[in-house]
Motif scaffolding. Sequence first.
Motif, PDB file in Angstrom:
ATOM      1  N   LYS A 159       0.834  -1.229   0.068  1.00 19.40           N
ATOM      2  CA  LYS A 159      -0.125   0.147  -0.145  1.00 19.40           C
ATOM      3  C   LYS A 159       0.848   1.386   0.094  1.00 19.40           C
ATOM      4  O   LYS A 159       1.618   1.419   0.813  1.00 19.40           O
ATOM      5  CB  LYS A 159      -0.867   0.097   1.052  1.00 19.40           C
ATOM      6  CG  LYS A 159      -1.907   1.051   1.254  1.00 19.40           C
ATOM      7  CD  LYS A 159      -3.020   1.162   2.472  1.00 19.40           C
ATOM      8  CE  LYS A 159      -3.736   2.643   2.318  1.00 19.40           C
ATOM      9  NZ  LYS A 159      -4.484   2.706   1.216  1.00 19.40           N
ATOM     10  N   ASP A 160       0.747   2.060  -1.075  1.00 20.51           N
ATOM     11  CA  ASP A 160       1.291   3.396  -1.235  1.00 20.51           C
ATOM     12  C   ASP A 160       2.935   3.450  -1.199  1.00 20.51           C
ATOM     13  O   ASP A 160       3.563   4.116  -0.890  1.00 20.51           O
ATOM     14  CB  ASP A 160       0.921   4.541  -0.221  1.00 20.51           C
ATOM     15  CG  ASP A 160      -0.711   4.570   0.088  1.00 20.51           C
ATOM     16  OD1 ASP A 160      -1.192   4.799  -1.060  1.00 20.51           O
ATOM     17  OD2 ASP A 160      -1.355   4.614   1.198  1.00 20.51           O
ATOM     18  N   ALA A 161       3.389   2.170  -1.918  1.00 19.13           N
ATOM     19  CA  ALA A 161       4.962   1.980  -1.714  1.00 19.13           C
ATOM     20  C   ALA A 161       5.408   3.026  -3.018  1.00 19.13           C
ATOM     21  O   ALA A 161       4.626   3.268  -4.119  1.00 19.13           O
ATOM     22  CB  ALA A 161       5.047   0.692  -2.206  1.00 19.13           C
ATOM     23  N   ASP A 162       6.635   3.528  -2.645  1.00 26.35           N
ATOM     24  CA  ASP A 162       7.077   4.236  -3.712  1.00 26.35           C
ATOM     25  C   ASP A 162       8.126   3.309  -4.780  1.00 26.35           C
ATOM     26  O   ASP A 162       8.176   3.768  -5.869  1.00 26.35           O
ATOM     27  CB  ASP A 162       8.105   5.492  -3.185  1.00 26.35           C
ATOM     28  CG  ASP A 162       7.230   6.317  -2.335  1.00 26.35           C
ATOM     29  OD1 ASP A 162       6.319   6.969  -2.788  1.00 26.35           O
ATOM     30  OD2 ASP A 162       7.408   6.483  -0.987  1.00 26.35           O
ATOM     31  N   ILE A 163       8.581   2.397  -4.231  1.00 28.40           N
ATOM     32  CA  ILE A 163       9.402   1.377  -5.187  1.00 28.40           C
ATOM     33  C   ILE A 163       9.179  -0.029  -4.532  1.00 28.40           C
ATOM     34  O   ILE A 163       9.170  -0.095  -3.172  1.00 28.40           O
ATOM     35  CB  ILE A 163      11.027   2.042  -4.855  1.00 28.40           C
ATOM     36  CG1 ILE A 163      11.834   1.083  -5.761  1.00 28.40           C
ATOM     37  CG2 ILE A 163      11.419   2.039  -3.564  1.00 28.40           C
ATOM     38  CD1 ILE A 163      13.029   1.935  -6.071  1.00 28.40           C
ATOM     39  N   PRO A 165       0.085   1.536  -7.621  1.00 27.89           N
ATOM     40  CA  PRO A 165       0.165   1.706  -9.136  1.00 27.89           C
ATOM     41  C   PRO A 165       1.219   2.516  -9.781  1.00 27.89           C
ATOM     42  O   PRO A 165       1.639   2.247 -10.903  1.00 27.89           O
ATOM     43  CB  PRO A 165      -1.084   2.086  -9.887  1.00 27.89           C
ATOM     44  CG  PRO A 165      -1.871   2.654  -8.715  1.00 27.89           C
ATOM     45  CD  PRO A 165      -1.381   1.939  -7.508  1.00 27.89           C
ATOM     46  N   LYS A 166       1.666   3.554  -8.735  1.00 33.13           N
ATOM     47  CA  LYS A 166       2.789   4.631  -9.508  1.00 33.13           C
ATOM     48  C   LYS A 166       3.951   4.284  -9.121  1.00 33.13           C
ATOM     49  O   LYS A 166       5.110   5.185  -9.190  1.00 33.13           O
ATOM     50  CB  LYS A 166       1.982   5.941  -8.893  1.00 33.13           C
ATOM     51  CG  LYS A 166       0.851   6.470  -9.506  1.00 33.13           C
ATOM     52  CD  LYS A 166       0.411   7.805  -9.318  1.00 33.13           C
ATOM     53  CE  LYS A 166      -0.820   8.237  -9.778  1.00 33.13           C
ATOM     54  NZ  LYS A 166      -1.061   9.696  -9.398  1.00 33.13           N
ATOM     55  N   ALA A 167       4.174   3.136  -8.412  1.00 33.60           N
ATOM     56  CA  ALA A 167       5.295   2.941  -7.755  1.00 33.60           C
ATOM     57  C   ALA A 167       6.554   2.534  -9.033  1.00 33.60           C
ATOM     58  O   ALA A 167       6.258   2.033  -9.936  1.00 33.60           O
ATOM     59  CB  ALA A 167       5.531   1.668  -6.942  1.00 33.60           C
ATOM     60  N   PHE A 168       7.913   2.629  -8.651  1.00 35.59           N
ATOM     61  CA  PHE A 168       8.683   2.014  -9.188  1.00 35.59           C
ATOM     62  C   PHE A 168       8.961   0.704  -9.276  1.00 35.59           C
ATOM     63  O   PHE A 168       8.587   0.295  -8.142  1.00 35.59           O
ATOM     64  CB  PHE A 168      10.285   2.678  -9.136  1.00 35.59           C
ATOM     65  CG  PHE A 168      10.243   4.126  -9.338  1.00 35.59           C
ATOM     66  CD1 PHE A 168      10.740   4.656 -10.605  1.00 35.59           C
ATOM     67  CD2 PHE A 168      10.240   4.882  -8.409  1.00 35.59           C
ATOM     68  CE1 PHE A 168      10.765   6.007 -10.850  1.00 35.59           C
ATOM     69  CE2 PHE A 168      10.387   6.474  -8.565  1.00 35.59           C
ATOM     70  CZ  PHE A 168      10.592   6.848  -9.772  1.00 35.59           C
ATOM     71  N   ILE A 169       9.040  -0.352 -10.144  1.00 38.26           N
ATOM     72  CA  ILE A 169       9.100  -1.793 -10.127  1.00 38.26           C
ATOM     73  C   ILE A 169      10.324  -2.327 -10.465  1.00 38.26           C
ATOM     74  O   ILE A 169      10.680  -1.952 -11.893  1.00 38.26           O
ATOM     75  CB  ILE A 169       7.794  -2.379 -10.818  1.00 38.26           C
ATOM     76  CG1 ILE A 169       6.375  -1.751 -10.492  1.00 38.26           C
ATOM     77  CG2 ILE A 169       7.747  -3.984 -10.609  1.00 38.26           C
ATOM     78  CD1 ILE A 169       5.357  -2.196 -11.187  1.00 38.26           C
TER      79      ILE A 169
END
Length: 336
Positions: free
Chosen positions: A69-73, A111-115
């Motif tokens: 949840k709400d991860a940036d990367i 959905p907006k995180a770097f993967i």
Amino acid sequence: MVKAVVCGAAGGIGQPLSLLLKLNPLITELSLYDVVNAIGVATDLSHIATPAQVTGYLPPDNGAEKALKDADIVVIPAGVPRKPGMTRDDLFKVNAGICATLAQAIANACPKAFILVISNPVNSTVPVFAETLKKAGVFDPKKLFGVSHLDIVRAATFAATVVSSPADAPKYSIPVVGGHSGATIVPLLSQSNPKIPAEILSNKEKRDALVNRIQFGGDEVVKAKDGAGSATLSMAQAGAEFTEFVLQAAYGKKSRTVQAYVFLGADSGGEGVKKEIGAEVDYFSVNIELGPAGIEKILPIGTIDDQERTLLAAAVKELGPSIEKGVSFTPAPPKL
């Protein structure tokens, strides 16, 4: 405030990777997910005196999405390791479903995180992530990376070993393009900085040996561990280093050029790469310029010599089917 998540945090790569990310001063929240032992690993790491606050999650009660949840990367070493005699293609049948499941969880929770995909075989698992994210309507090609950075690390280490000493490895920068397995790994020794001496590059036996060691370094580790594991520690270091590059570009305002296995449609430079290699492949490990949004530019391969052209042709031939395998993967993923 940066939230990082490791999926597969209790595994051979996941544990040392999580430790290295706990030590990263840019990360303020570290979330660990795995099917077993993630809470124990998180508790252990939480005793280390760094700013990052650590939590662990298991599958029950939608644990994956809670972790994400709400991860940036998100860094993903999840999956089974390679065993003696097992190719990266063999891994696909086992790991593709895991990757599709995690991709869907990312689509739902961050959905907006770097993967950053470490799960092997990267040549196929990155397309699995892309296709799952496309179906969910959240695919951002600038933020999806196959972590091929271990190939860069090995190229520098092995070249320094041949030229002088492994201690000189940090001085070397050698681009590695193509894919992230065996013959798809193409080290551009002619572009090495500092230059590799001509007496090595022009000696077919020495050059072939160096190229082969870079391409099949993973097999060297699997054999040395005698069935007890694969390249976990070196991969963890490479993964942590690449994560640092992405975070520095996104939050530290320090753009830099790196290599990663990416979707060539992420930037117009991808079309130039396709012309250079003479093939319509959608994914390729290539030089990219990182910025706050992820991939800012896909850079040309540049001038290469005849031996590298031969290696590149072989890489492209093998890469195409691996990509297609990932793109066409459709079976329902297993429930984690």
